[in-house]
Design a protein around this motif. Sequence first.
Motif, PDB file in Angstrom:
ATOM      1  N   UNK A 154     -65.321 207.217  -5.161  1.00  0.00           N
ATOM      2  CA  UNK A 154     -66.562 206.567  -5.565  1.00  0.00           C
ATOM      3  C   UNK A 154     -67.347 207.550  -6.424  1.00  0.00           C
ATOM      4  N   UNK A 155     -68.065 207.013  -7.404  1.00  0.00           N
ATOM      5  CA  UNK A 155     -68.925 207.852  -8.243  1.00  0.00           C
ATOM      6  C   UNK A 155     -70.365 207.685  -7.775  1.00  0.00           C
ATOM      7  N   UNK A 156     -70.967 208.795  -7.365  1.00  0.00           N
ATOM      8  CA  UNK A 156     -72.370 208.809  -6.934  1.00  0.00           C
ATOM      9  C   UNK A 156     -73.156 209.607  -7.975  1.00  0.00           C
ATOM     10  N   UNK A 157     -74.045 208.935  -8.692  1.00  0.00           N
ATOM     11  CA  UNK A 157     -74.738 209.565  -9.818  1.00  0.00           C
ATOM     12  C   UNK A 157     -73.747 210.210 -10.782  1.00  0.00           C
ATOM     13  N   UNK A 158     -72.590 209.560 -10.943  1.00  0.00           N
ATOM     14  CA  UNK A 158     -71.588 210.040 -11.870  1.00  0.00           C
ATOM     15  C   UNK A 158     -70.650 211.087 -11.329  1.00  0.00           C
ATOM     16  N   UNK A 159     -70.829 211.496 -10.073  1.00  0.00           N
ATOM     17  CA  UNK A 159     -69.992 212.530  -9.465  1.00  0.00           C
ATOM     18  C   UNK A 159     -68.815 211.874  -8.753  1.00  0.00           C
ATOM     19  N   UNK A 160     -67.607 212.266  -9.104  1.00  0.00           N
ATOM     20  CA  UNK A 160     -66.419 211.756  -8.424  1.00  0.00           C
ATOM     21  C   UNK A 160     -66.324 212.357  -7.032  1.00  0.00           C
ATOM     22  N   UNK A 161     -66.414 211.498  -6.005  1.00  0.00           N
ATOM     23  CA  UNK A 161     -66.390 211.957  -4.621  1.00  0.00           C
ATOM     24  C   UNK A 161     -65.389 211.140  -3.815  1.00  0.00           C
ATOM     25  N   UNK A 162     -64.905 211.739  -2.737  1.00  0.00           N
ATOM     26  CA  UNK A 162     -63.970 211.064  -1.841  1.00  0.00           C
ATOM     27  C   UNK A 162     -64.733 210.502  -0.653  1.00  0.00           C
ATOM     28  N   UNK A 163     -64.508 209.234  -0.361  1.00  0.00           N
ATOM     29  CA  UNK A 163     -65.174 208.578   0.768  1.00  0.00           C
ATOM     30  C   UNK A 163     -64.576 209.101   2.064  1.00  0.00           C
ATOM     31  N   UNK A 164     -65.424 209.634   2.930  1.00  0.00           N
ATOM     32  CA  UNK A 164     -64.955 210.194   4.204  1.00  0.00           C
ATOM     33  C   UNK A 164     -65.059 209.186   5.344  1.00  0.00           C
ATOM     34  N   UNK A 165     -66.017 208.269   5.267  1.00  0.00           N
ATOM     35  CA  UNK A 165     -66.201 207.274   6.329  1.00  0.00           C
ATOM     36  C   UNK A 165     -66.951 206.077   5.772  1.00  0.00           C
ATOM     37  N   UNK A 166     -66.675 204.914   6.351  1.00  0.00           N
ATOM     38  CA  UNK A 166     -67.340 203.673   5.932  1.00  0.00           C
ATOM     39  C   UNK A 166     -67.776 202.911   7.169  1.00  0.00           C
ATOM     40  N   UNK A 167     -69.019 202.415   7.149  1.00  0.00           N
ATOM     41  CA  UNK A 167     -69.517 201.568   8.237  1.00  0.00           C
ATOM     42  C   UNK A 167     -69.895 200.219   7.654  1.00  0.00           C
ATOM     43  N   UNK A 168     -70.553 199.394   8.458  1.00  0.00           N
ATOM     44  CA  UNK A 168     -70.896 198.046   8.012  1.00  0.00           C
ATOM     45  C   UNK A 168     -71.975 198.035   6.935  1.00  0.00           C
ATOM     46  N   UNK A 169     -72.775 199.106   6.850  1.00  0.00           N
ATOM     47  CA  UNK A 169     -73.859 199.093   5.873  1.00  0.00           C
ATOM     48  C   UNK A 169     -74.003 200.404   5.099  1.00  0.00           C
ATOM     49  N   UNK A 170     -73.025 201.303   5.246  1.00  0.00           N
ATOM     50  CA  UNK A 170     -73.160 202.598   4.579  1.00  0.00           C
ATOM     51  C   UNK A 170     -71.789 203.263   4.461  1.00  0.00           C
ATOM     52  N   UNK A 171     -71.750 204.324   3.686  1.00  0.00           N
ATOM     53  CA  UNK A 171     -70.549 205.158   3.604  1.00  0.00           C
ATOM     54  C   UNK A 171     -70.993 206.614   3.558  1.00  0.00           C
ATOM     55  N   UNK A 172     -70.058 207.515   3.863  1.00  0.00           N
ATOM     56  CA  UNK A 172     -70.369 208.942   3.870  1.00  0.00           C
ATOM     57  C   UNK A 172     -69.388 209.709   3.005  1.00  0.00           C
ATOM     58  N   UNK A 173     -69.890 210.762   2.376  1.00  0.00           N
ATOM     59  CA  UNK A 173     -69.047 211.674   1.613  1.00  0.00           C
ATOM     60  C   UNK A 173     -69.340 213.092   2.081  1.00  0.00           C
ATOM     61  N   UNK A 174     -68.294 213.915   2.106  1.00  0.00           N
ATOM     62  CA  UNK A 174     -68.445 215.310   2.478  1.00  0.00           C
ATOM     63  C   UNK A 174     -68.234 216.143   1.226  1.00  0.00           C
ATOM     64  N   UNK A 175     -69.244 216.921   0.848  1.00  0.00           N
ATOM     65  CA  UNK A 175     -69.200 217.643  -0.419  1.00  0.00           C
ATOM     66  C   UNK A 175     -69.077 219.147  -0.184  1.00  0.00           C
ATOM     67  N   UNK A 176     -68.364 219.800  -1.093  1.00  0.00           N
ATOM     68  CA  UNK A 176     -68.205 221.245  -0.998  1.00  0.00           C
ATOM     69  C   UNK A 176     -69.390 221.935  -1.672  1.00  0.00           C
ATOM     70  N   UNK A 177     -69.658 223.189  -1.361  1.00  0.00           N
ATOM     71  CA  UNK A 177     -70.803 223.903  -1.946  1.00  0.00           C
ATOM     72  C   UNK A 177     -70.795 223.905  -3.476  1.00  0.00           C
ATOM     73  N   UNK A 178     -69.610 224.016  -4.091  1.00  0.00           N
ATOM     74  CA  UNK A 178     -69.537 224.038  -5.553  1.00  0.00           C
ATOM     75  C   UNK A 178     -70.081 222.742  -6.146  1.00  0.00           C
ATOM     76  N   UNK A 179     -69.683 221.611  -5.581  1.00  0.00           N
ATOM     77  CA  UNK A 179     -70.146 220.314  -6.097  1.00  0.00           C
ATOM     78  C   UNK A 179     -71.655 220.184  -5.955  1.00  0.00           C
ATOM     79  N   UNK A 180     -72.185 220.588  -4.816  1.00  0.00           N
ATOM     80  CA  UNK A 180     -73.631 220.496  -4.590  1.00  0.00           C
ATOM     81  C   UNK A 180     -74.396 221.375  -5.564  1.00  0.00           C
TER      82      UNK A 180
END
Length: 216
Positions: free
Chosen positions: A138-164
Amino acid sequence: MFTGIIEEVGAVKQITHGQHSEVLNIQARTVLENTKIGDSIAVNGICLTVTRLFADSFSADVMHETLNRSSLAGLMVGSRVNLERAMAADGRFGGHIVAGHVDGTGCILQIEKDDNAVWFTIHAEPNLLRYVVEKGSIAVDGISLTVAAVSSDAFSVSTIPHTVSCTNLCQRHKNDVVNLETDILGKYVEKLFQPIPQEHRQSSVTKEMLIRYGFE
């Protein structure tokens, strides 16, 4: 086409407001290299066309539709934005296929540190979440990220320090609105599996062909 690998973080230098549109002037350096008027630059994941070039910035028009469907309407002078030039034909494909056409926005529900990683949990509407799958892209503000978890109303991504540190994620807070572009492959697959309306169906089987082969 873009890859979601951010080249630099720029800053909004000036905003000229129209009745239902805007002209953004964005301070940058890296993305100005070899850029010409008419080229595409993704700004927080939104493909914009360069209309003017300056020594330390570029300008781009933002139309009414884009303001309605993205977070660009909330930008202010000084806002930090993720920037990426369109992918070169001989470039490395480091992220995933990003069209620069956002599907909508999400809202950051939670930001948590997990050792050296940072988790972002983002609320999204059901019409977007249907295309979000665990371990997908998924692209979040244009950043290519890997979806780590999905719920009924949200999703989560885990980002490394470099990306942040190399994107505007380092300045994001709870309740911030972000642009979302789901994986384009899922949308195409869904479209192809939809039944074709009867009136639009075209068949090579005709009455003349059946008669020709003895079916009378």
